[in-house]
Design a protein around this motif. Sequence first.
Motif, PDB file in Angstrom:
ATOM      1  N   ILE A  22     -13.588   3.980  -0.384  1.00  0.00           N
ATOM      2  CA  ILE A  22     -12.217   3.669   0.336  1.00  0.00           C
ATOM      3  C   ILE A  22     -11.350   4.838  -0.386  1.00  0.00           C
ATOM      4  CG2 ILE A  22     -10.737   1.925  -0.930  1.00  0.00           C
ATOM      5  CD1 ILE A  22     -13.033   0.220  -0.742  1.00  0.00           C
ATOM      6  N   LYS A  23     -11.213   5.204  -1.274  1.00  0.00           N
ATOM      7  CA  LYS A  23     -10.574   6.782  -1.691  1.00  0.00           C
ATOM      8  C   LYS A  23     -10.195   7.580  -0.492  1.00  0.00           C
ATOM      9  CE  LYS A  23     -11.954   5.523  -7.153  1.00  0.00           C
ATOM     10  NZ  LYS A  23     -11.885   6.174  -7.989  1.00  0.00           N
ATOM     11  N   THR A  24     -11.424   7.817  -0.230  1.00  0.00           N
ATOM     12  CA  THR A  24     -11.259   9.542   0.580  1.00  0.00           C
ATOM     13  C   THR A  24     -11.164   8.633   1.616  1.00  0.00           C
ATOM     14  OG1 THR A  24     -13.473   9.283   1.348  1.00  0.00           O
ATOM     15  CG2 THR A  24     -13.262  10.340  -0.428  1.00  0.00           C
ATOM     16  N   ALA A  25     -12.246   8.196   2.900  1.00  0.00           N
ATOM     17  CA  ALA A  25     -11.540   7.406   4.056  1.00  0.00           C
ATOM     18  C   ALA A  25     -10.480   6.201   3.803  1.00  0.00           C
ATOM     19  CB  ALA A  25     -12.516   6.968   5.145  1.00  0.00           C
ATOM     20  N   GLY A  26     -10.188   5.667   2.370  1.00  0.00           N
ATOM     21  CA  GLY A  26      -9.062   4.586   3.522  1.00  0.00           C
ATOM     22  C   GLY A  26      -8.051   5.459   2.557  1.00  0.00           C
ATOM     23  N   LEU A  27      -7.824   6.432   2.029  1.00  0.00           N
ATOM     24  CA  LEU A  27      -6.419   6.592   1.604  1.00  0.00           C
ATOM     25  C   LEU A  27      -6.199   6.364   0.295  1.00  0.00           C
ATOM     26  CD1 LEU A  27      -4.349   7.311   5.012  1.00  0.00           C
ATOM     27  CD2 LEU A  27      -6.034   9.060   4.232  1.00  0.00           C
ATOM     28  N   LEU A  28      -7.099   5.519  -0.775  1.00  0.00           N
ATOM     29  CA  LEU A  28      -6.431   4.925  -1.320  1.00  0.00           C
ATOM     30  C   LEU A  28      -6.347   5.910  -2.943  1.00  0.00           C
ATOM     31  CD1 LEU A  28      -7.345   1.123  -2.064  1.00  0.00           C
ATOM     32  CD2 LEU A  28      -5.281   2.518  -1.209  1.00  0.00           C
ATOM     33  N   ARG A  29      -6.560   6.861  -2.736  1.00  0.00           N
ATOM     34  CA  ARG A  29      -6.923   8.107  -3.679  1.00  0.00           C
ATOM     35  C   ARG A  29      -5.293   8.443  -4.385  1.00  0.00           C
ATOM     36  NH1 ARG A  29     -11.295  10.152  -6.195  1.00  0.00           N
ATOM     37  NH2 ARG A  29     -12.173  10.833  -4.300  1.00  0.00           N
ATOM     38  N   LYS A  30      -4.786   8.439  -3.604  1.00  0.00           N
ATOM     39  CA  LYS A  30      -2.790   8.848  -4.176  1.00  0.00           C
ATOM     40  C   LYS A  30      -2.266   7.836  -3.422  1.00  0.00           C
ATOM     41  CE  LYS A  30       0.736  11.840  -5.116  1.00  0.00           C
ATOM     42  NZ  LYS A  30       0.861  13.106  -4.606  1.00  0.00           N
ATOM     43  N   THR A  31      -1.723   5.755  -3.485  1.00  0.00           N
ATOM     44  CA  THR A  31      -1.440   5.295  -2.972  1.00  0.00           C
ATOM     45  C   THR A  31      -0.073   5.659  -2.920  1.00  0.00           C
ATOM     46  OG1 THR A  31       0.063   4.034  -4.917  1.00  0.00           O
ATOM     47  CG2 THR A  31      -2.518   3.737  -4.538  1.00  0.00           C
ATOM     48  N   ARG A  32       0.675   4.882  -1.171  1.00  0.00           N
ATOM     49  CA  ARG A  32       1.911   5.665  -0.563  1.00  0.00           C
ATOM     50  C   ARG A  32       2.573   4.381  -1.312  1.00  0.00           C
ATOM     51  NH1 ARG A  32      -1.812   6.528   3.258  1.00  0.00           N
ATOM     52  NH2 ARG A  32      -1.432   3.933   4.259  1.00  0.00           N
ATOM     53  N   HIS A  33       2.194   3.181  -1.982  1.00  0.00           N
ATOM     54  CA  HIS A  33       3.111   2.102  -2.144  1.00  0.00           C
ATOM     55  C   HIS A  33       3.086   1.512  -4.053  1.00  0.00           C
ATOM     56  CE1 HIS A  33       3.068   1.145   2.275  1.00  0.00           C
ATOM     57  NE2 HIS A  33       0.771   1.153   1.883  1.00  0.00           N
ATOM     58  N   ARG A  34       3.923   1.034  -3.856  1.00  0.00           N
ATOM     59  CA  ARG A  34       4.421   0.578  -5.699  1.00  0.00           C
ATOM     60  C   ARG A  34       3.706  -0.768  -5.319  1.00  0.00           C
ATOM     61  NH1 ARG A  34       9.631   3.766  -8.849  1.00  0.00           N
ATOM     62  NH2 ARG A  34       8.298   5.313  -8.683  1.00  0.00           N
ATOM     63  N   GLY A  35       3.876  -1.830  -6.323  1.00  0.00           N
ATOM     64  CA  GLY A  35       3.594  -3.384  -6.689  1.00  0.00           C
ATOM     65  C   GLY A  35       2.226  -3.156  -6.552  1.00  0.00           C
ATOM     66  N   LEU A  36       2.023  -4.314  -7.215  1.00  0.00           N
ATOM     67  CA  LEU A  36       0.703  -4.629  -7.207  1.00  0.00           C
ATOM     68  C   LEU A  36       0.062  -5.219  -5.824  1.00  0.00           C
ATOM     69  CD1 LEU A  36      -2.003  -5.194  -8.595  1.00  0.00           C
ATOM     70  CD2 LEU A  36      -1.743  -7.901  -8.740  1.00  0.00           C
ATOM     71  N   ASP A  37       0.552  -6.294  -4.849  1.00  0.00           N
ATOM     72  CA  ASP A  37       0.912  -7.463  -3.810  1.00  0.00           C
ATOM     73  C   ASP A  37       0.482  -5.772  -2.751  1.00  0.00           C
ATOM     74  OD1 ASP A  37       1.557  -9.369  -4.990  1.00  0.00           O
ATOM     75  OD2 ASP A  37       3.675 -10.331  -4.500  1.00  0.00           O
ATOM     76  N   ARG A  38       1.430  -5.221  -2.937  1.00  0.00           N
ATOM     77  CA  ARG A  38       1.179  -4.062  -1.464  1.00  0.00           C
ATOM     78  C   ARG A  38       0.006  -3.216  -1.425  1.00  0.00           C
ATOM     79  NH1 ARG A  38       7.287  -1.407  -0.058  1.00  0.00           N
ATOM     80  NH2 ARG A  38       8.601  -3.893   0.420  1.00  0.00           N
TER      81      ARG A  38
END
Length: 54
Positions: free
Chosen positions: A14-30
């Motif tokens: 999820i961190k690598t392929a899911g692009l969550l290493r560096k999130t593009r959004h702010r806020g818990l919901d997003r």
Amino acid sequence: LKVRKRVEEIFGWIKTAGLLRKTRHRGLDRVESTFTLAAAAYNLVRMRTLIWGL
């Protein structure tokens, strides 16, 4: 330890392929919705692997 390794593989994907290493959004919901989408994508990839293995 084997179960923990399997769980860590999921989060690693999820961190690598899911692009969550560096999130593009702010806020818990997003961020939560982005994580849910990445987890669903991982499930689809895993289902493909399981089906091809039959």
